[in-house]
Design an enzyme around this catalytic site. Structure first.
Site, short mmCIF file in Angstrom:
data_model
loop_
_atom_site.label_atom_id
_atom_site.label_comp_id
_atom_site.label_asym_id
_atom_site.label_seq_id
_atom_site.Cartn_x
_atom_site.Cartn_y
_atom_site.Cartn_z
N ASP A 98 -37.94 4.62 -66.59
CA ASP A 98 -36.64 4.37 -66.08
C ASP A 98 -36.34 2.96 -66.34
O ASP A 98 -37.24 1.84 -66.04
CB ASP A 98 -37.01 4.51 -64.62
CG ASP A 98 -36.39 5.68 -63.69
OD1 ASP A 98 -35.10 6.22 -64.34
OD2 ASP A 98 -36.64 6.20 -62.76
N GLU A 130 -29.23 5.92 -64.98
CA GLU A 130 -28.35 6.57 -63.84
C GLU A 130 -26.94 6.63 -64.09
O GLU A 130 -26.67 5.51 -64.28
CB GLU A 130 -28.82 6.32 -62.48
CG GLU A 130 -30.38 6.61 -61.72
CD GLU A 130 -30.70 6.19 -60.71
OE1 GLU A 130 -29.65 5.73 -59.79
OE2 GLU A 130 -32.03 6.38 -60.16
N GLU A 197 -30.35 15.67 -60.09
CA GLU A 197 -31.07 15.39 -58.78
C GLU A 197 -30.24 15.75 -57.43
O GLU A 197 -29.11 15.21 -57.54
CB GLU A 197 -31.57 13.99 -58.55
CG GLU A 197 -32.39 13.56 -57.34
CD GLU A 197 -33.02 12.36 -57.27
OE1 GLU A 197 -33.24 11.70 -58.30
OE2 GLU A 197 -33.53 11.93 -56.17
O1 KIV Z 1 -37.54 7.55 -60.18
C1 KIV Z 1 -37.98 8.65 -60.22
O2 KIV Z 1 -39.04 9.04 -59.78
C2 KIV Z 1 -36.86 9.44 -60.80
C3 KIV Z 1 -37.20 11.06 -60.35
C4 KIV Z 1 -37.09 11.42 -59.11
C5 KIV Z 1 -36.28 11.79 -61.37
O3 KIV Z 1 -35.88 9.26 -61.08
#
Ligand code: KIV
Length: 299
Positions: A98, A130, A197
């Site tokens: 991420d 995102e 989500e």
């Molecule tokens: O940060 C995270 O764990 C996520 C998942 C919920 C998809 O983005």
């Protein structure tokens, strides 16, 4: 010290690493993609050896590992640190990192520089960002720089302030249509998959049918190409009420709690460590010690 064995002795080296193409094949063959978060070496090993297809080092680590009350404070350096640890634990799963809040919001150049670090320095195979249509140009830039991108739309936790809290999205026709266009824009920009989500299952199924790339749902119902959950939700390790979609598969909090109470009692009652759990002097030295210091030799 205790030693973590880095690889099981005799483990096969012929493990095939999954890629974004493997996920696409699964979508086309209608084989569900199984995804989970992981944040460190030990959990990465467990998750990989359990055959999970995609591992996300989610910025949820801000909350479940670092104890923040949102995902916003976690930094690129912290995310890199955890991604490196997870990368060392994986052999098969597709590794996605991420990009944290602020790491792709200043400029596309800044975003590209940060994204490259996840690939070059941390061993991620893709980054996740995102946002939908507003991120399309960035997704194109990253893709052009050979960085596979996973999109993330619907309830996007980095937008907690602009969403006014963590709320299910896409429940008006306007929001429904916008999310369909977001998914289309991400696919057209080159995204390799999209996390959906916190949206109604009907909308998630519609998007899944509409796009050619895999959708991975969390709180988005069964009509997605795959499912992802947060590791700590699976094992009751969040210290918070669990969301409706977060099925619990084990109670690690209860397991750890009972084990910790036993350890505390064993030490308090002089039951730990035992003689078998202690190192000894060589036999001749012990004999000599018994003669010299009879009391000390029984300590
Ligand atoms: O940060 C995270 O764990 C996520 C998942 C919920 C998809 O983005």
């Amino acid at each position: 010290m205790s030693v973590t064995e880095l690889r099981p002795a005799g483990a096969s080296t012929a493990v095939v690493r999954l890629t974004s193409a493997s996920l696409l094949q699964k979508k086309r063959a209608q084989v569900p993609i199984v995804a989970l978060t992981a944040y460190d070496y030990a959990t990465a090993r467990l998750v990989d050896e359990a055959g999970i297809d995609m591992v996300l080092v989610g910025d949820s680590l801000a909350m479940v590992v670092l104890g923040y009350d949102s995902t916003l404070p976690v930094t690129v350096d912290e995310m890199l640190h955890h991604t490196q640890a997870v990368a060392r634990g994986l052999r098969r799963a597709f590794l996605v990192a991420d990009m944290p809040y602020g790491s792709y919001h200043v400029s596309e150049e800044d975003a590209l520089r940060n994204a490259l670090r996840f690939i070059k320095d941390a061993g991620a195979q893709a980054v996740k960002i995102e946002g939908g249509q507003t991120r399309a140009s960035l997704v194109r830039q990253l893709t052009d720089a050979e960085i596979p991108v996973v999109g993330h739309i619907g309830l996007t936790p980095q937008s907690v302030h602009s969403m006014g809290g963590y709320k299910v999205q896409g429940r008006t026709w306007e929001a429904y249509d916008r999310l369909c266009r977001d998914a289309e824009a991400l696919e057209a920009a080159g995204a390799v998959a999209i996390v959906l989500e916190g949206i109604p299952r009907e909308l998630a199924a519609r998007i899944t049918g509409q796009v050619g790339i895999p959708t991975i749902g969390i709180g988005a119902g069964p009509g997605c190409d795959g499912q992802i959950l947060v590791f700590h939700d699976l094992f009751n390790l969040t210290f918070a009420p669990h969301a409706k979609f977060a099925r619990q598969y084990g109670d690690a909090a209860a397991f750890f709690g009972a084990a910790l109470a036993s350890y505390r009692e064993d030490v308090a009652q002089h039951r730990f460590p035992s003689d078998a759990e202690s190192y000894h002097l060589p036999r001749e030295m012990r004999t000599e010690l018994e003669m010299l210091e009879p009391a000390a030799s029984h300590g």
